[in-house]
Design a protein around this motif. Structure first.
Motif, PDB file in Angstrom:
ATOM      1  N   CYS A  57       0.849  -1.190   0.000  1.00 31.38           N
ATOM      2  CA  CYS A  57       0.000   0.000   0.000  1.00 31.38           C
ATOM      3  C   CYS A  57       0.885   1.241   0.000  1.00 31.38           C
ATOM      4  CB  CYS A  57      -0.906  -0.018   1.225  1.00 31.38           C
ATOM      5  SG  CYS A  57      -1.992   1.412   1.339  1.00 31.38           S
ATOM      6  N   ARG A  58       0.651   2.115  -0.960  1.00 37.32           N
ATOM      7  CA  ARG A  58       1.389   3.375  -1.036  1.00 37.32           C
ATOM      8  C   ARG A  58       0.400   4.522  -0.877  1.00 37.32           C
ATOM      9  NH1 ARG A  58       3.464  -0.027  -4.710  1.00 37.32           N
ATOM     10  NH2 ARG A  58       5.633  -0.626  -4.382  1.00 37.32           N
ATOM     11  N   LEU A  59       0.641   5.350   0.127  1.00 40.14           N
ATOM     12  CA  LEU A  59      -0.195   6.516   0.391  1.00 40.14           C
ATOM     13  C   LEU A  59       0.553   7.739  -0.120  1.00 40.14           C
ATOM     14  CD1 LEU A  59      -1.065   5.638   4.093  1.00 40.14           C
ATOM     15  CD2 LEU A  59      -2.445   5.153   2.077  1.00 40.14           C
ATOM     16  N   GLN A  60      -0.053   8.436  -1.071  1.00 43.40           N
ATOM     17  CA  GLN A  60       0.603   9.604  -1.649  1.00 43.40           C
ATOM     18  C   GLN A  60      -0.312  10.817  -1.525  1.00 43.40           C
ATOM     19  OE1 GLN A  60       1.683   9.189  -5.752  1.00 43.40           O
ATOM     20  NE2 GLN A  60       2.599  11.213  -5.843  1.00 43.40           N
ATOM     21  N   PRO A  61       0.083  11.803  -0.714  1.00 39.37           N
ATOM     22  CA  PRO A  61      -0.725  13.015  -0.626  1.00 39.37           C
ATOM     23  C   PRO A  61      -0.712  13.749  -1.965  1.00 39.37           C
ATOM     24  CG  PRO A  61       1.251  13.197   0.744  1.00 39.37           C
ATOM     25  CD  PRO A  61       1.263  11.841   0.127  1.00 39.37           C
ATOM     26  N   ALA A  62      -1.851  14.348  -2.317  1.00 39.90           N
ATOM     27  CA  ALA A  62      -1.967  15.057  -3.591  1.00 39.90           C
ATOM     28  C   ALA A  62      -2.434  16.494  -3.395  1.00 39.90           C
ATOM     29  CB  ALA A  62      -2.921  14.298  -4.510  1.00 39.90           C
ATOM     30  N   SER A  63      -2.518  16.935  -2.141  1.00 34.07           N
ATOM     31  CA  SER A  63      -2.940  18.300  -1.819  1.00 34.07           C
ATOM     32  C   SER A  63      -2.437  18.624  -0.412  1.00 34.07           C
ATOM     33  CB  SER A  63      -4.469  18.408  -1.847  1.00 34.07           C
ATOM     34  OG  SER A  63      -5.028  17.798  -0.695  1.00 34.07           O
ATOM     35  N   PRO A  64      -2.521  19.885   0.000  1.00 34.74           N
ATOM     36  CA  PRO A  64      -2.172  20.202   1.390  1.00 34.74           C
ATOM     37  C   PRO A  64      -3.038  19.446   2.406  1.00 34.74           C
ATOM     38  CG  PRO A  64      -2.177  22.205   0.069  1.00 34.74           C
ATOM     39  CD  PRO A  64      -2.734  21.100  -0.802  1.00 34.74           C
ATOM     40  N   ILE A  65      -4.298  19.213   2.077  1.00 36.31           N
ATOM     41  CA  ILE A  65      -5.173  18.431   2.960  1.00 36.31           C
ATOM     42  C   ILE A  65      -4.621  17.019   3.095  1.00 36.31           C
ATOM     43  CG2 ILE A  65      -7.458  17.334   3.112  1.00 36.31           C
ATOM     44  CD1 ILE A  65      -8.576  19.967   1.889  1.00 36.31           C
ATOM     45  N   GLY A  66      -4.236  16.414   1.986  1.00 37.56           N
ATOM     46  CA  GLY A  66      -3.671  15.073   2.004  1.00 37.56           C
ATOM     47  C   GLY A  66      -2.352  15.015   2.757  1.00 37.56           C
ATOM     48  N   GLU A  67      -1.525  16.048   2.594  1.00 37.91           N
ATOM     49  CA  GLU A  67      -0.250  16.093   3.316  1.00 37.91           C
ATOM     50  C   GLU A  67      -0.472  16.130   4.821  1.00 37.91           C
ATOM     51  OE1 GLU A  67       2.014  19.358   1.706  1.00 37.91           O
ATOM     52  OE2 GLU A  67       2.112  18.405  -0.280  1.00 37.91           O
ATOM     53  N   ALA A  68      -1.421  16.956   5.274  1.00 38.06           N
ATOM     54  CA  ALA A  68      -1.723  17.046   6.704  1.00 38.06           C
ATOM     55  C   ALA A  68      -2.303  15.725   7.215  1.00 38.06           C
ATOM     56  CB  ALA A  68      -2.699  18.196   6.968  1.00 38.06           C
ATOM     57  N   TRP A  69      -3.139  15.099   6.412  1.00 37.63           N
ATOM     58  CA  TRP A  69      -3.758  13.824   6.781  1.00 37.63           C
ATOM     59  C   TRP A  69      -2.693  12.753   6.982  1.00 37.63           C
ATOM     60  CZ3 TRP A  69      -8.042  11.307   3.238  1.00 37.63           C
ATOM     61  CH2 TRP A  69      -8.741  10.332   3.950  1.00 37.63           C
ATOM     62  N   ILE A  70      -1.768  12.632   6.042  1.00 39.67           N
ATOM     63  CA  ILE A  70      -0.710  11.631   6.144  1.00 39.67           C
ATOM     64  C   ILE A  70       0.231  11.959   7.301  1.00 39.67           C
ATOM     65  CG2 ILE A  70       1.311  10.644   4.976  1.00 39.67           C
ATOM     66  CD1 ILE A  70      -1.416   9.589   4.051  1.00 39.67           C
ATOM     67  N   ALA A  71       0.503  13.241   7.526  1.00 41.08           N
ATOM     68  CA  ALA A  71       1.369  13.634   8.644  1.00 41.08           C
ATOM     69  C   ALA A  71       0.738  13.182   9.976  1.00 41.08           C
ATOM     70  CB  ALA A  71       1.605  15.135   8.641  1.00 41.08           C
ATOM     71  N   GLN A  72      -0.562  13.373  10.130  1.00 41.48           N
ATOM     72  CA  GLN A  72      -1.252  12.941  11.351  1.00 41.48           C
ATOM     73  C   GLN A  72      -1.237  11.417  11.465  1.00 41.48           C
ATOM     74  OE1 GLN A  72      -5.144  14.688  11.068  1.00 41.48           O
ATOM     75  NE2 GLN A  72      -4.521  16.507  12.200  1.00 41.48           N
ATOM     76  N   LEU A  73      -1.454  10.754  10.345  1.00 43.97           N
ATOM     77  CA  LEU A  73      -1.499   9.302  10.310  1.00 43.97           C
ATOM     78  C   LEU A  73      -0.184   8.664  10.705  1.00 43.97           C
ATOM     79  CD1 LEU A  73      -3.463   6.927   9.198  1.00 43.97           C
ATOM     80  CD2 LEU A  73      -1.999   7.054   7.198  1.00 43.97           C
ATOM     81  N   THR A  74       0.907   9.284  10.318  1.00 46.00           N
ATOM     82  CA  THR A  74       2.236   8.693  10.532  1.00 46.00           C
ATOM     83  C   THR A  74       2.907   9.144  11.825  1.00 46.00           C
ATOM     84  OG1 THR A  74       3.260  10.399   9.149  1.00 46.00           O
ATOM     85  CG2 THR A  74       2.635   8.337   8.065  1.00 46.00           C
ATOM     86  N   ARG A  75       2.264  10.043  12.565  1.00 44.25           N
ATOM     87  CA  ARG A  75       2.823  10.427  13.875  1.00 44.25           C
ATOM     88  C   ARG A  75       2.742   9.246  14.810  1.00 44.25           C
ATOM     89  NH1 ARG A  75      -0.246  15.745  14.033  1.00 44.25           N
ATOM     90  NH2 ARG A  75       1.191  17.072  12.895  1.00 44.25           N
ATOM     91  N   LYS A  76       3.777   9.066  15.573  1.00 38.37           N
ATOM     92  CA  LYS A  76       3.825   7.931  16.521  1.00 38.37           C
ATOM     93  C   LYS A  76       3.135   8.304  17.815  1.00 38.37           C
ATOM     94  CE  LYS A  76       6.433   5.386  13.903  1.00 38.37           C
ATOM     95  NZ  LYS A  76       6.060   4.388  13.108  1.00 38.37           N
TER      96      LYS A  76
END
Length: 151
Positions: free
Chosen positions: A132-151
């Motif tokens: 599975c590859r998660l690729q943000p495509a907008s600032p919303i997606g970037e923030a979403w992935i950043a939250q998702l990957t925080r430990k």
């Protein structure tokens, strides 16, 4: 890009739950992958984690399934494999105003007739599981992935 291995259905459900936990106010998710790669399975896991109860149908033949979300708004799950032209989307009666989450399988077939994506998810079969590859495509997606990957 965030890359992970989903070893089984439980790992897919876990990813769906994590995506749901950090769902932005509105998001468009493109689901990419061959037939059988797990696009509908991941969409179903995400919808279930958002509190959708009852049957969650694959939109393979209906093209679109709508689900009211307990927290408000609607989720759309689209499977565009069977459309021949993006103009056919007009006949689906999609009202972007009340849609909180778009889950779009085979988005390339609807190019130009869909909102721009926030997150692209690519799934491919790898041994007994899925890559599975998660690729943000907008600032919303970037923030979403950043939250998702925080430990």
């Amino acid at each position: 890009m965030h890359d992970l291995f989903l070893s089984d259905a439980d790992a897919t459900a876990s990813l769906g739950a994590r995506l749901a936990q950090h769902l932005p106010a509105q998001a468009v998710v493109e689901l990419h992958g061959d037939l059988g790669a797990g696009k509908s399975t991941l969409a179903r896991a995400l919808l279930r984690a958002l509190g959708v109860t009852g049957t969650i149908r694959s939109p393979t033949y209906t093209l679109v399934e709508q689900y009211p979300l307990p927290a408000g708004g609607m989720a759309l799950h689209l499977d565009l494999y069977r459309i021949g032209d993006p103009g056919e989307l007009e006949y689906l009666g999609l009202d972007a105003g009340e849609i909180r989450l778009w889950l779009v399988e085979w988005p390339e077939r609807g190019r130009g007739g869909l909102p721009l994506p926030d997150l692209k998810i690519e799934l491919e079969i790898e041994s007994a599981g899925r890559r599975c590859r998660l690729q943000p495509a907008s600032p919303i997606g970037e923030a979403w992935i950043a939250q998702l990957t925080r430990k």
